[in-house]
Write an enzyme that holds these catalytic residues in place. Sequence first.
Site, PDB file in Angstrom:
ATOM      1  N   LYS A 174      -2.472  -1.915  -3.193  1.00 56.11           N
ATOM      2  CA  LYS A 174      -3.527  -1.073  -2.614  1.00 56.11           C
ATOM      3  C   LYS A 174      -3.133   0.391  -2.780  1.00 56.11           C
ATOM      4  CE  LYS A 174      -6.033  -0.221   1.691  1.00 56.11           C
ATOM      5  NZ  LYS A 174      -6.739  -0.848   2.803  1.00 56.11           N
ATOM      6  N   GLU A 178       0.823  -1.225   0.000  1.00 53.28           N
ATOM      7  CA  GLU A 178       0.000   0.000   0.000  1.00 53.28           C
ATOM      8  C   GLU A 178       0.850   1.265   0.000  1.00 53.28           C
ATOM      9  OE1 GLU A 178      -2.758   0.409   3.289  1.00 53.28           O
ATOM     10  OE2 GLU A 178      -3.603   2.246   2.464  1.00 53.28           O
TER      11      GLU A 178
END
Length: 339
Positions: free
Chosen positions: A220, A178
């Site tokens: 992400k 992420e």
Amino acid sequence: MNIDELKSVARAIVAKQKGILAADESNPTIKKRFDSIKLESTEENRRRYRELLFTTDGIERYISGVILFDETLRQSSRDGTPFAKLLAGRGIIPGIKVDKGAKTLALYPADKVTEGLDGLRGRLAEYKQLGAKFAKWRAVIQIDEHDVPAAYALRANAHALARYAALCQEADIVPIVEPEVLMDGIHGIDRCEAVTSQMLGNLFTELNAHRVVFEGILLKPNMVIAGMKCTTQASVQQIAEGSIRCLSRYVPAAVPGIVFLSGGQSPEDATNHLNAMNAMGPHPWELSFSYGRALQAPVLAAWEGRENNITAAQRAFFKRCRLNSLAREGKYNRGMEAD
Ligand code: 13P
């Protein structure tokens, strides 16, 4: 490393019509969320809240995985069932946040780097025992004027993400990678696209250098979007097109899925933007959600910490899960919010 297991878990998480509930707020973050409904952040209130989410009827149709915080992975429902077991029993894959938060990068006072690599191999082994099949590590990139973020901060965060991802794959845990470019600030959508592009470029170079198998990760990212305080906000179509353009250039087709964070967008906007991107498909990767606030804000507002409100709160949660599931297929429209 069991590549087949990594691939099959990654693919199950981005199965058609499904996405992730990010319920891995650290204790300081969940305190902020509870403050908004004037609820004290005790361990028991945090447990009650997570139980409300995880026991909502029917969400397994739309939710493939839940990201948990360390404390939550060790907690149980009222009847004594560990949360990881409860979720797995419903066909929902438990995951775990393993980073230790973003701290100021030394000698770069405006930039942050995420910590948590020391001892991570041992922690991953324990989390695996406790039932986690995937993990999350979040890098935080703030955009500001005057050369922020620094190019070096992007490299440092990409390096840490890649070391984390390699350790996860070694332990047969799927890493969710992420790199979040924050939407705080006054920057326009073009600056967001430029910084997101630079970050993703660095990230895939580092992942490759660390021998991370792309088929066994999930990305992400933030959407490409203007800063919240920017006076010129982009349209839904501009956000969808900018995000797809950026991801197409930097994310290899071998990555099975992209699971967006919501990052401070309203629940309706986060659903609408995901829908617009899927409507532009097909894409080389599944495009799904791993939303925290965009799934939970209406739930907290309906719950207010009261037993009497649990049914209403679960209804609000089910609705957001269902609408985001429709957005996975490009079949959502704003009119459905009234249902
Ligand atoms: P938001 O969707 O609220 O941005 O949270 C997702 C998340 O897990 C951030 O790390």
